[in-house]
Design a protein around this motif. Structure first.
Motif, PDB file in Angstrom:
ATOM      1  N   LEU A   1       0.719  -1.108  -0.194  1.00 41.18           N
ATOM      2  CA  LEU A   1      -0.209   0.104  -0.054  1.00 41.18           C
ATOM      3  C   LEU A   1       0.407   1.456   0.142  1.00 41.18           C
ATOM      4  O   LEU A   1       0.504   2.428  -0.838  1.00 41.18           O
ATOM      5  N   GLY A   2       2.008   0.728   0.620  1.00 45.56           N
ATOM      6  CA  GLY A   2       2.714   3.148   0.597  1.00 45.56           C
ATOM      7  C   GLY A   2       4.034   2.351   1.530  1.00 45.56           C
ATOM      8  O   GLY A   2       3.935   1.143   2.717  1.00 45.56           O
ATOM      9  N   GLN A   3       4.204   3.102   1.970  1.00 48.93           N
ATOM     10  CA  GLN A   3       5.208   3.463   2.779  1.00 48.93           C
ATOM     11  C   GLN A   3       5.767   4.980   3.938  1.00 48.93           C
ATOM     12  O   GLN A   3       4.991   6.050   3.194  1.00 48.93           O
ATOM     13  N   VAL A   4       6.180   5.124   4.973  1.00 43.59           N
ATOM     14  CA  VAL A   4       6.220   5.771   5.474  1.00 43.59           C
ATOM     15  C   VAL A   4       7.627   5.872   6.182  1.00 43.59           C
ATOM     16  O   VAL A   4       8.301   5.149   6.808  1.00 43.59           O
ATOM     17  N   ALA A   5       8.029   7.724   6.810  1.00 41.60           N
ATOM     18  CA  ALA A   5       9.460   6.920   7.374  1.00 41.60           C
ATOM     19  C   ALA A   5       8.801   8.041   8.844  1.00 41.60           C
ATOM     20  O   ALA A   5       8.172   8.415   8.989  1.00 41.60           O
ATOM     21  N   ASN A   6       9.730   7.548   9.754  1.00 41.24           N
ATOM     22  CA  ASN A   6       9.731   7.694  11.068  1.00 41.24           C
ATOM     23  C   ASN A   6      10.854   9.129  10.913  1.00 41.24           C
ATOM     24  O   ASN A   6      11.569   9.221  10.278  1.00 41.24           O
ATOM     25  N   ILE A   7       9.481  10.099  12.170  1.00 38.74           N
ATOM     26  CA  ILE A   7      10.782  10.969  11.883  1.00 38.74           C
ATOM     27  C   ILE A   7      10.536  11.097  13.517  1.00 38.74           C
ATOM     28  O   ILE A   7      10.284  10.835  14.756  1.00 38.74           O
ATOM     29  N   LEU A   8      11.961  11.625  13.703  1.00 43.15           N
ATOM     30  CA  LEU A   8      13.265  12.003  14.682  1.00 43.15           C
ATOM     31  C   LEU A   8      12.697  13.195  15.209  1.00 43.15           C
ATOM     32  O   LEU A   8      12.861  13.975  14.421  1.00 43.15           O
ATOM     33  N   SER A   9      11.446  13.373  16.497  1.00 40.36           N
ATOM     34  CA  SER A   9      11.511  15.121  16.385  1.00 40.36           C
ATOM     35  C   SER A   9      11.187  15.410  18.362  1.00 40.36           C
ATOM     36  O   SER A   9      11.619  14.080  19.186  1.00 40.36           O
ATOM     37  N   VAL A  10      12.033  16.116  18.879  1.00 32.34           N
ATOM     38  CA  VAL A  10      12.157  16.522  19.842  1.00 32.34           C
ATOM     39  C   VAL A  10      10.834  17.612  20.697  1.00 32.34           C
ATOM     40  O   VAL A  10      10.698  18.187  19.189  1.00 32.34           O
ATOM     41  N   ILE A  11      10.885  17.971  21.304  1.00 27.92           N
ATOM     42  CA  ILE A  11       9.638  19.565  21.927  1.00 27.92           C
ATOM     43  C   ILE A  11      10.344  20.288  21.947  1.00 27.92           C
ATOM     44  O   ILE A  11      11.344  20.412  23.102  1.00 27.92           O
ATOM     45  N   PRO A  12      10.690  21.386  21.062  1.00 30.36           N
ATOM     46  CA  PRO A  12      10.782  22.751  22.201  1.00 30.36           C
ATOM     47  C   PRO A  12      10.287  23.790  23.287  1.00 30.36           C
ATOM     48  O   PRO A  12       9.444  23.217  23.690  1.00 30.36           O
ATOM     49  N   GLY A  13      11.212  23.616  23.711  1.00 33.89           N
ATOM     50  CA  GLY A  13      11.068  23.940  25.422  1.00 33.89           C
ATOM     51  C   GLY A  13      11.557  23.140  26.395  1.00 33.89           C
ATOM     52  O   GLY A  13      11.842  23.420  27.208  1.00 33.89           O
ATOM     53  N   LYS A  14      11.396  21.743  25.942  1.00 35.18           N
ATOM     54  CA  LYS A  14      12.658  21.446  26.511  1.00 35.18           C
ATOM     55  C   LYS A  14      13.225  20.653  26.319  1.00 35.18           C
ATOM     56  O   LYS A  14      14.578  20.054  26.827  1.00 35.18           O
ATOM     57  N   VAL A  15      13.771  20.504  25.017  1.00 32.61           N
ATOM     58  CA  VAL A  15      15.081  19.814  23.961  1.00 32.61           C
ATOM     59  C   VAL A  15      16.037  21.971  23.530  1.00 32.61           C
ATOM     60  O   VAL A  15      14.436  22.304  22.756  1.00 32.61           O
ATOM     61  N   GLU A  16      16.394  21.932  23.706  1.00 33.54           N
ATOM     62  CA  GLU A  16      17.463  23.387  23.692  1.00 33.54           C
ATOM     63  C   GLU A  16      18.111  22.541  21.577  1.00 33.54           C
ATOM     64  O   GLU A  16      17.809  23.823  21.397  1.00 33.54           O
ATOM     65  N   ALA A  17      18.622  21.967  21.514  1.00 33.87           N
ATOM     66  CA  ALA A  17      18.698  21.515  20.097  1.00 33.87           C
ATOM     67  C   ALA A  17      17.865  21.415  19.045  1.00 33.87           C
ATOM     68  O   ALA A  17      16.762  21.435  19.426  1.00 33.87           O
ATOM     69  N   THR A  18      18.382  22.361  18.228  1.00 26.23           N
ATOM     70  CA  THR A  18      17.355  22.592  16.853  1.00 26.23           C
ATOM     71  C   THR A  18      18.631  21.329  15.343  1.00 26.23           C
ATOM     72  O   THR A  18      18.407  21.807  14.285  1.00 26.23           O
ATOM     73  N   ASP A  19      19.665  20.849  15.819  1.00 23.93           N
ATOM     74  CA  ASP A  19      19.983  20.000  15.214  1.00 23.93           C
ATOM     75  C   ASP A  19      20.501  18.511  15.313  1.00 23.93           C
ATOM     76  O   ASP A  19      20.368  18.130  16.527  1.00 23.93           O
ATOM     77  N   LEU A  20      20.693  17.484  14.919  1.00 16.92           N
ATOM     78  CA  LEU A  20      20.898  16.240  15.497  1.00 16.92           C
ATOM     79  C   LEU A  20      22.465  15.434  16.576  1.00 16.92           C
ATOM     80  O   LEU A  20      21.930  15.182  17.495  1.00 16.92           O
ATOM     81  N   ARG A  21      23.437  16.532  16.098  1.00 15.34           N
ATOM     82  CA  ARG A  21      24.861  16.317  16.365  1.00 15.34           C
ATOM     83  C   ARG A  21      23.924  17.630  17.452  1.00 15.34           C
ATOM     84  O   ARG A  21      24.840  16.818  18.502  1.00 15.34           O
TER      85      ARG A  21
END
Length: 323
Positions: free
Chosen positions: A123-143
């Motif tokens: 039927l199809g495929q999707v990616a899982n997405i690593l999402s962080v919560i603004p206000g709890k996590v400061e980082a803006t990139d994976l590293r």
């Protein structure tokens, strides 16, 4: 008996024997069919099933009803399908987790979707997405996120223990060299609610259920789990692009029936599904952030077995057990 009479008798017998065989070659449903979704309503599995059910119903000339039977990582619904009469009327919405993870996580159940079902098509495929919560996590990139996770304790949510969401996080943390406390939820909707409530620091969920919240700014997407970017979020890098080369975990969906389903029913359902997956259906799936998978129906069992083997190896290595 004359030679002519013998020939006539043999011909008549041949006709009688052939008639059931001819009838057995065709199958047409005469009552409503069910697609069993093994997760609660509102998640990507439910969304995909409902999009496909409508055109499939038109092709089969009978209603196709979506029925949610959640629990045990999807095994409750899977077992229901396998225990129902194998007549083509009960269809399983298959997922990466059901085929590739559950035989390891729920080994004592004896359920193995690769062994016990026949695929009707992808039927199809999707990616899982690593999402962080603004206000709890400061980082803006994976590293930056990996560095932050090494400095302080974190909590992550998944759609369930042993799910592709969970394993995506397990593989990520192993490759990144970090640890976090796992909170499993019962499906995408509860996970999304927990992330919106800021009960967790990060989570892995599909593009189908995360995209709207990423676009609104409620979630901050750091990377997708596939080797190509998700069409719904072209600005979000892959894990490899973001700093974890070799990471590749996509999530797919199929329809399947119990292995003992008669071949004529399987053939009819495959034919109907192939027609149901017309361009307008594919576009509706894209609208739900689900991208197509180009695998012929007749080859989908082998394709699924290969994908499932990869996920099972990950589950074994991660030593994941059922709750």
């Amino acid at each position: 008996m004359t030679q002519f009479a013998r020939r006539a008798a043999l011909a008549g017998l041949g006709t009688l024997l052939a008639a059931p065989a001819v009838r057995a070659q065709s199958w047409q449903p005469t009552r409503p069919l069910r697609i069993v979704v093994t997760y609660p309503p509102g998640g990507v599995n439910d969304i995909v099933a409902r999009i496909v059910a409508e055109p499939l119903s038109r092709e089969l000339g009978q209603p196709v009803v979506v029925e949610n039977r959640a629990g045990a990582g999807g095994n409750i619904g899977t077992q229901h399908v396998l225990q129902s009469e194998a007549d083509g009327y009960t269809i399983l919405l298959g997922t990466t987790a059901l085929f590739g993870v559950n035989p390891i996580v729920y080994a004592s159940s004896g359920i193995d979707a690769v062994r016990d079902t026949t695929s009707l098509g992808m039927l199809g495929q999707v990616a899982n997405i690593l999402s962080v919560i603004p206000g709890k996590v400061e980082a803006t990139d994976l590293r930056g996120f990996i560095a932050e996770a090494k400095r302080r304790p974190m909590v992550f949510g998944s759609v369930g223990n042993g799910s592709s969401s969970h394993l995506s996080a397990v593989v990520f943390m192993k490759m990144a060299g970090i640890e976090a406390t796992h909170v499993p939820y019962r499906g995408s909707s509860p996970l999304v609610a927990a992330m919106l409530a800021k009960d967790v620091d990060f989570g892995f969920d599909t593009s189908a259920t995360s995209t709207a919240h990423i676009r609104s700014g409620a979630f901050r997407a750091l990377a997708v789990t596939t080797t190509t970017r998700a069409s719904a979020l072209p600005d979000v890098p892959t894990m490899a692009e973001a700093g974890l080369p070799g990471y590749d975990l996509g999530i797919w969906f199929n329809l399947a029936v119990a292995k003992r389903t008669p071949a004529p029913a399987v053939a009819k359902l495959r034919e109907a599904l192939g027609k149901a997956m017309a361009p307008q259906t594919v576009e509706r799936l894209r609208g739900a952030f689900v991208d197509p998978v180009s695998v012929p129906a007749a080859e989908s069992d082998a394709w699924i077995a290969a994908s499932a083997g990869r996920w099972q190896a990950i589950a074994r290595e991660a030593n994941i057990a059922a709750d």
